[in-house]
Design a protein around this motif. Sequence first.
Motif, PDB file in Angstrom:
ATOM      1  N   LEU A 253      30.266 -15.637  64.989  1.00 34.51           N
ATOM      2  CA  LEU A 253      31.937 -15.100  64.539  1.00 34.51           C
ATOM      3  C   LEU A 253      32.752 -14.454  65.854  1.00 34.51           C
ATOM      4  CD1 LEU A 253      30.417 -13.661  62.063  1.00 34.51           C
ATOM      5  CD2 LEU A 253      30.589 -15.348  61.548  1.00 34.51           C
ATOM      6  N   PHE A 254      32.412 -13.298  66.514  1.00 33.82           N
ATOM      7  CA  PHE A 254      33.851 -13.155  67.582  1.00 33.82           C
ATOM      8  C   PHE A 254      32.774 -12.232  67.848  1.00 33.82           C
ATOM      9  CE2 PHE A 254      33.367  -9.804  63.287  1.00 33.82           C
ATOM     10  CZ  PHE A 254      33.338  -9.488  63.769  1.00 33.82           C
ATOM     11  N   PHE A 255      33.504 -11.518  69.162  1.00 34.01           N
ATOM     12  CA  PHE A 255      33.518 -10.430  70.839  1.00 34.01           C
ATOM     13  C   PHE A 255      33.970  -9.505  70.018  1.00 34.01           C
ATOM     14  CE2 PHE A 255      32.210 -13.949  73.214  1.00 34.01           C
ATOM     15  CZ  PHE A 255      31.161 -13.543  74.149  1.00 34.01           C
ATOM     16  N   GLY A 256      33.802  -8.107  69.754  1.00 35.23           N
ATOM     17  CA  GLY A 256      34.093  -7.266  69.777  1.00 35.23           C
ATOM     18  C   GLY A 256      34.370  -6.082  70.897  1.00 35.23           C
ATOM     19  N   VAL A 257      35.574  -6.169  71.318  1.00 32.33           N
ATOM     20  CA  VAL A 257      35.927  -4.788  72.296  1.00 32.33           C
ATOM     21  C   VAL A 257      36.448  -3.749  72.661  1.00 32.33           C
ATOM     22  CG1 VAL A 257      36.690  -5.328  74.817  1.00 32.33           C
ATOM     23  CG2 VAL A 257      36.159  -7.526  73.748  1.00 32.33           C
ATOM     24  N   THR A 258      35.572  -2.908  73.431  1.00 33.42           N
ATOM     25  CA  THR A 258      35.539  -1.400  73.115  1.00 33.42           C
ATOM     26  C   THR A 258      35.847  -1.005  75.011  1.00 33.42           C
ATOM     27  OG1 THR A 258      35.486   0.911  72.821  1.00 33.42           O
ATOM     28  CG2 THR A 258      33.941  -0.954  72.658  1.00 33.42           C
ATOM     29  N   SER A 259      36.618  -0.048  74.989  1.00 33.15           N
ATOM     30  CA  SER A 259      36.839   0.491  76.537  1.00 33.15           C
ATOM     31  C   SER A 259      35.378   1.591  76.408  1.00 33.15           C
ATOM     32  CB  SER A 259      37.988   1.262  77.155  1.00 33.15           C
ATOM     33  OG  SER A 259      38.352   2.970  75.876  1.00 33.15           O
ATOM     34  N   GLY A 260      35.250   1.425  75.072  1.00 30.97           N
ATOM     35  CA  GLY A 260      33.950   3.020  75.012  1.00 30.97           C
ATOM     36  C   GLY A 260      34.129   3.827  74.646  1.00 30.97           C
ATOM     37  N   SER A 261      33.390   5.257  74.719  1.00 32.07           N
ATOM     38  CA  SER A 261      34.052   6.563  73.653  1.00 32.07           C
ATOM     39  C   SER A 261      35.321   6.899  74.288  1.00 32.07           C
ATOM     40  CB  SER A 261      32.424   7.517  74.204  1.00 32.07           C
ATOM     41  OG  SER A 261      31.894   7.362  73.674  1.00 32.07           O
ATOM     42  N   VAL A 262      36.031   6.949  75.818  1.00 29.12           N
ATOM     43  CA  VAL A 262      37.391   6.830  75.718  1.00 29.12           C
ATOM     44  C   VAL A 262      38.151   5.255  77.118  1.00 29.12           C
ATOM     45  CG1 VAL A 262      35.792   9.518  76.957  1.00 29.12           C
ATOM     46  CG2 VAL A 262      36.265   8.062  78.654  1.00 29.12           C
ATOM     47  N   ASP A 263      39.028   6.254  76.717  1.00 33.20           N
ATOM     48  CA  ASP A 263      40.496   5.356  77.629  1.00 33.20           C
ATOM     49  C   ASP A 263      39.490   5.124  78.829  1.00 33.20           C
ATOM     50  OD1 ASP A 263      42.787   5.078  78.472  1.00 33.20           O
ATOM     51  OD2 ASP A 263      43.476   5.082  76.971  1.00 33.20           O
ATOM     52  N   SER A 264      39.842   3.838  79.073  1.00 31.16           N
ATOM     53  CA  SER A 264      39.321   4.025  80.344  1.00 31.16           C
ATOM     54  C   SER A 264      39.828   4.668  81.686  1.00 31.16           C
ATOM     55  CB  SER A 264      39.000   2.027  80.763  1.00 31.16           C
ATOM     56  OG  SER A 264      40.660   1.474  80.826  1.00 31.16           O
ATOM     57  N   MET A 265      41.066   4.479  81.172  1.00 31.69           N
ATOM     58  CA  MET A 265      42.288   5.184  82.708  1.00 31.69           C
ATOM     59  C   MET A 265      42.007   6.612  82.356  1.00 31.69           C
ATOM     60  SD  MET A 265      43.902   2.509  83.483  1.00 31.69           S
ATOM     61  CE  MET A 265      44.677   3.611  84.761  1.00 31.69           C
TER      62      MET A 265
ATOM     63  N   ILE B 212      36.635  -8.299  59.100  1.00 34.98           N
ATOM     64  CA  ILE B 212      36.635  -9.353  59.386  1.00 34.98           C
ATOM     65  C   ILE B 212      35.719 -10.253  60.516  1.00 34.98           C
ATOM     66  CG2 ILE B 212      37.105  -9.892  62.299  1.00 34.98           C
ATOM     67  CD1 ILE B 212      38.958  -6.794  62.256  1.00 34.98           C
ATOM     68  N   ALA B 213      34.306  -9.848  59.645  1.00 34.63           N
ATOM     69  CA  ALA B 213      33.331 -10.658  60.458  1.00 34.63           C
ATOM     70  C   ALA B 213      32.763 -11.711  58.886  1.00 34.63           C
ATOM     71  CB  ALA B 213      32.309  -9.059  59.596  1.00 34.63           C
ATOM     72  N   GLN B 214      33.541 -10.991  57.233  1.00 37.39           N
ATOM     73  CA  GLN B 214      33.288 -11.403  56.145  1.00 37.39           C
ATOM     74  C   GLN B 214      34.150 -12.385  55.845  1.00 37.39           C
ATOM     75  OE1 GLN B 214      33.940  -8.408  53.552  1.00 37.39           O
ATOM     76  NE2 GLN B 214      32.025  -7.532  53.676  1.00 37.39           N
ATOM     77  N   ARG B 215      35.527 -12.255  56.711  1.00 39.20           N
ATOM     78  CA  ARG B 215      36.445 -13.287  56.785  1.00 39.20           C
ATOM     79  C   ARG B 215      35.918 -14.642  57.535  1.00 39.20           C
ATOM     80  NH1 ARG B 215      42.850 -11.427  55.367  1.00 39.20           N
ATOM     81  NH2 ARG B 215      42.420 -10.292  53.843  1.00 39.20           N
TER      82      ARG B 215
END
Length: 582
Positions: free
Chosen positions: A77-89, A182-185
């Motif tokens: 279906l897809f990749f989901g991307v996050t920097s994590g629990s905080v903004d990377s900067m 998004i997953a369903q669609r």
Amino acid sequence: MKNSETGLFLPTTEEEVKAHGFKSLDVILVTGDAYIDHPSFGAALIARLLESRGYKVGIIAQPEGPEDIKRLGKPNLFFGVTSGSVDSMVANYTASRKKRKSDDYTPGGINNKRPDRAVIQYVNWIKQAFKDVKIVIGGIEASLRRFAHYDWWSDRVRKSILLDSKADILVYGMGERAILEIAQRTASGKDLDNIRGTVIWKSSLNVLESEENGLGNVNLRIIKLPSYEEVVNDKRKYAEAYRLMVENTEPFKNVVLVQKHDTRYVIQYPPAWPLTQRELDELYLLPYTRRVHPYYLAKGPVKAIETVRFSITAVRGCFGNCAFCAITNHQSTHVVSRSTESILEEARILTKMPEFRGTIVDVGGPTANMFALSCSVRNTKGQCPKNCLTPDICKMALSSSSKNDAADEFIELLKKVKSIPGVKHVFVGSGIRHDLILASLNADYIISSLVDFTSGQLKLAPEHAHPDVLRIMRKPPVGLFLEFKRRFEEAARKKGQKKYVIGYFIVAHPGEGEKENKYLREFIKKNLGYVPQQVQIFTPTPGTLSTTIYYTGLEPFTGDEVYVEKKDKVRNIFKENIVNLR
């Protein structure tokens, strides 16, 4: 690594995918944190939610390049991307723009695994590794950079992170509803347009501006923000864009926000509806192991788990609207509390863990004592223009979801958690709003009871002392902090306990110059009797009111000019004046 060690976790390696009996995965989440299977971490929470709906989910934590991205194969279906629990900067740099040496979310604590602008970097690596794969970005870094935004680290206005990353769609806010849709669609081959809680881009607005807008509401309003080019060249336009965004990002208003970037249009659909209590209950009782995955633990201990392993989230959302805080623009002002029984069930789960020694370190949320608060106006019409807590506390802010005083309900909840067999101590480690407690009809009872749920020191955040700075911060008068401190410590003495209130402070916030800094110094010297260690220099982070004021020198809701100290040398001196107090 034995399968028995990893079988309870979601797969992170090819071997684990096979051990789960999967030929391929539906969704692969990429995160800048180590894989910690605990609901306090967004990647784990979203992964468990998708798993509960029948999707095969894997996690790639802290990848180091395109080859690392390939280790679980291409998702269906897809990749989901996050920097994590905080903004990377924020994770990578101090308030003086110096590289941080440590990272609590990385094995071994060394800050060497999270790239700058992690969301953009991870998307680039995915595109290098795979062709024609859908990429969804979300989490705090993507959410708060969804429109043109001031980036303090480069000292310029950057475009929407959706365009800079070249992802397919951005999920903003708390993303459970959006990610499921998004997953369903995607699974059914449908497009990803017109999903609440998401941002996309189009090269034309023709379809959007027609009545066939796809959201099932011909009364849907479209508001155009000042364009990227306008906000880059005119700070008043930047302030206007921020004001319009805040005023209209509200599910009940049904507003689509549009911001033109060059020849493209960044389109924010209305926010997703907040989860119901039942949905929140179910989300936090999914089968989290509450441990670091062995693959990452083998590389070293991860400090972040130690502060939350035996904590319980009781409430989501915050209507505090503090100017420097991103929670309002990410979790929203809509407060949803879990049911008492759900919280008690989670406490019982904690007591069965071999590592549990009888102490639950926190029962709370963004603001712990907003548990059980329920505004009938906000719940039916949305956030009203008036700030709930400043300059005065709205009477609706004290309303309970039941006939009882909400503050009493929170204390009763803590007592019920403590009564569970195996639980010896229950503490409130989350932030609390002391002004809300003082406004309660049963303030003395609540304060006295809170002494019993405090571990040595109760940490409060007056943030400053000067009235002008506090007004800009949207914080209550410092006199309320002193009153609460006096009453709490007096209640502790009567119980024969040595417990104290400790204050957190921010320096170099917009509105603070030498005069205001000296005022804070003299206040601490006269009233606290100790040198505060919890003093931070204001860091302008994307998506907050304070950052908008820092960049523009304007209060966007009033148009008033605000003094801003931007010299790093002076900002550091402001902190030294407080921490070196003698």
